[in-house]
Design a protein around this motif. Structure first.
Motif, short mmCIF file in Angstrom:
data_model
loop_
_atom_site.label_atom_id
_atom_site.label_comp_id
_atom_site.label_asym_id
_atom_site.label_seq_id
_atom_site.Cartn_x
_atom_site.Cartn_y
_atom_site.Cartn_z
N LEU A 51 -12.47 4.15 -24.20
CA LEU A 51 -12.62 4.97 -22.99
C LEU A 51 -12.14 6.38 -23.33
CD1 LEU A 51 -11.41 2.30 -20.42
CD2 LEU A 51 -13.74 3.17 -20.69
N THR A 75 -18.94 -1.21 -10.80
CA THR A 75 -19.14 -1.32 -12.24
C THR A 75 -17.80 -1.04 -12.91
OG1 THR A 75 -21.40 -0.49 -12.01
CG2 THR A 75 -20.48 -0.51 -14.23
N THR A 76 -17.37 -1.95 -13.78
CA THR A 76 -16.09 -1.78 -14.46
C THR A 76 -16.31 -1.82 -15.96
OG1 THR A 76 -15.61 -4.16 -14.28
CG2 THR A 76 -14.77 -2.73 -12.53
N SER A 120 -17.56 8.76 -9.40
CA SER A 120 -17.37 8.82 -10.86
C SER A 120 -16.28 7.84 -11.28
CB SER A 120 -16.95 10.24 -11.27
OG SER A 120 -17.97 11.16 -11.02
N GLY A 121 -16.30 7.48 -12.56
CA GLY A 121 -15.33 6.53 -13.08
C GLY A 121 -13.89 6.98 -12.82
N GLN A 122 -13.11 6.06 -12.29
CA GLN A 122 -11.70 6.29 -12.01
C GLN A 122 -10.88 5.46 -13.00
OE1 GLN A 122 -10.68 8.53 -9.36
NE2 GLN A 122 -12.86 8.96 -9.64
N GLU A 159 -11.99 1.36 -16.59
CA GLU A 159 -12.54 2.45 -15.80
C GLU A 159 -13.41 1.82 -14.73
OE1 GLU A 159 -15.08 6.59 -16.36
OE2 GLU A 159 -14.02 5.70 -18.07
N ILE A 160 -13.31 2.35 -13.51
CA ILE A 160 -14.01 1.77 -12.36
C ILE A 160 -14.91 2.84 -11.74
CG2 ILE A 160 -13.76 0.73 -10.07
CD1 ILE A 160 -10.91 -0.13 -10.95
N ARG A 161 -16.17 2.51 -11.55
CA ARG A 161 -17.06 3.38 -10.79
C ARG A 161 -17.73 2.55 -9.71
NH1 ARG A 161 -22.42 3.61 -11.35
NH2 ARG A 161 -22.42 5.81 -10.82
#
Length: 134
Positions: free
Chosen positions: A114, A78-79, A33-35, A122-124
């Motif tokens: 966001l 994916t960013t 999940s997005g971090q 956000e990074i996933r």
């Protein structure tokens, strides 16, 4: 193939309150999940792109380790950026520290917002456990 929910102990409250897992693993594939760049001690967004990007990558790293994988196993990145063009040089420098070679597929998306107004990125990721082994 059985689905496994990945929630490191430090994220259990988020799982209970917001009803999502930090990652899901099915076989060797792991969807993280997005971090985001939230300081783990204050639970507030950090200042600046560099610090937020580092914290987000550290979150990705911790979740992957809890799932039995590592950064080298990332196959897709994916960013999401609130200032895609302005922050990209600084973000890319941090990204290259965490992913110095064998670059994964990468999609960068500009967004208007966001989860919190102070968040910049956000990074996933999707990882294949064991694929980064030499």
């Amino acid at each position: 193939m059985k689905r496994q929910l990945i929630n490191p102990p430090s994220t259990q409250a988020m799982y209970d309150r917001l009803h999502f897992s930090q990652a899901t693993r099915a076989g060797d594939l792991i969807w993280v999940s997005g971090q985001v760049g939230v300081d783990p001690t204050t639970l507030k967004p950090a200042d600046g792109m560099e610090t937020q990007a580092r914290l987000a990558f550290e979150g990705v790293k911790a979740v992957l380790e809890a799932a039995g994988a590592g950064l080298a196993d990332i196959v897709e990145l994916t960013t999401f950026h609130t200032d895609l063009r302005g922050d990209m040089p600084e973000f890319s420098r941090v990204k290259d520290e965490y992913l110095p070679d064998r670059y994964p597929s990468w999609t960068a998306v500009g967004v208007t917002q966001l989860a919190l107004p102070e968040l910049l990125v956000e990074i996933r990721v999707v990882a294949a456990a064991g694929s980064g082994d030499d």
